[in-house]
Motif scaffolding. Sequence first.
Motif, short mmCIF file in Angstrom:
data_model
loop_
_atom_site.label_atom_id
_atom_site.label_comp_id
_atom_site.label_asym_id
_atom_site.label_seq_id
_atom_site.Cartn_x
_atom_site.Cartn_y
_atom_site.Cartn_z
N UNK A 59 0.83 -1.21 0.00
CA UNK A 59 0.00 0.00 0.00
C UNK A 59 0.86 1.25 0.00
N UNK A 60 1.96 1.22 0.76
CA UNK A 60 2.86 2.37 0.76
C UNK A 60 3.50 2.56 -0.60
N UNK A 149 6.96 -9.84 -2.89
CA UNK A 149 6.02 -8.72 -3.09
C UNK A 149 6.72 -7.36 -3.16
N UNK A 150 8.00 -7.30 -2.76
CA UNK A 150 8.73 -6.03 -2.83
C UNK A 150 9.92 -6.06 -3.78
N UNK A 301 9.63 -1.88 5.48
CA UNK A 301 9.67 -0.40 5.47
C UNK A 301 10.97 0.08 4.85
N UNK A 302 12.06 -0.56 5.24
CA UNK A 302 13.37 -0.17 4.70
C UNK A 302 13.45 -0.41 3.20
N UNK A 308 12.64 3.31 -3.55
CA UNK A 308 12.34 4.64 -4.06
C UNK A 308 13.63 5.37 -4.44
N UNK A 309 14.67 5.21 -3.63
CA UNK A 309 15.96 5.84 -3.93
C UNK A 309 16.59 5.21 -5.16
N UNK A 310 16.61 3.86 -5.21
CA UNK A 310 17.21 3.17 -6.35
C UNK A 310 16.51 3.56 -7.64
#
Length: 324
Positions: A59-60, A149-150, A301-302, A308-310
Amino acid sequence: MSQAQTPKDTMAVIGCGVIGSGWAARALAAGMTVQAWDPNPEAVTILQNQIDTAWPALSRRGLAEGASRDNLHFTTDLDQALAGADLVQENAPERLSLKQSLLADIDARVPEQVLIGSSTSGIKPSELQAQCRHVPGRVIVAHPFNPVYLLPLVELVGGEHTEPAQLAAAGTHYERLGMRPLIVRREIEGHIADRLMEALWREALHLVNDGVATTEEVDAAIVYGAGLRWALMGTFLTFHLAGGEGGMRHMLEQFGPALKLPWTRLEAPELTPELVERVASGSEFQAGGRSVAELEARRDRFLGELLEVVERYWPEQEGLGGRI
């Protein structure tokens, strides 16, 4: 899990352990219908719990239009799971005979245009295809990384019956799931990423076994050193920068001779009771009394923030072999 309007694409998730559940969560977040199968009716509880864990992080990251957990349907009937599927993802335990039998069964049941991916971390696709009689070439390795999932990487490996067009189509399927497909040029046990991770893992075990470092010290060496660079540049580009203006060529001239030094031990150490105790107790100390669920939430979370940074620093046209 209620019936909902079926999104355009349907993914059949075959096997609902940690990896299968991760695939299910990713597909749901991408707006797909997921038809999950496991011979154990109690696997639905594992599946739901894993999606509970994954959903806050997804969701985030942002859910696709139409994404809903109500699009998940669990069954112990294989035909129901495969009906209407656009993509089949097999996640059975890492036993060759089991996977061969299951994949041959799936191959015989689904239309010829349906891709069948296996989450195997080590088995070669030609071995997976061996008992398939319908369209063996569409049975490929589609190896993800935990948490599925990430983490976006999926290694796609074709076997002796696989055509380039089938791998290209597979890449499109997994891109729809928000993944970054890496098409492996030739089949080999362990593919690419796991072979690299296993080499580091063996060396780490030697360092702990020989009393050179604790598990915490080994992890700190990766987290605060190599790992930070690898998240952006990987291995080769990192060494390219180590050569200064001369790049990789100068680096190899200067540091290449060190490759002959006995700095590494590629053969794994024997897992003696003493080594097992050092590794296990060290890892428990690092956990600091936190449960696995707490550590997973912290990791997710990490990873969400790191991705997002990558993504800001790694444009899509750069990457590992053209597709990424």
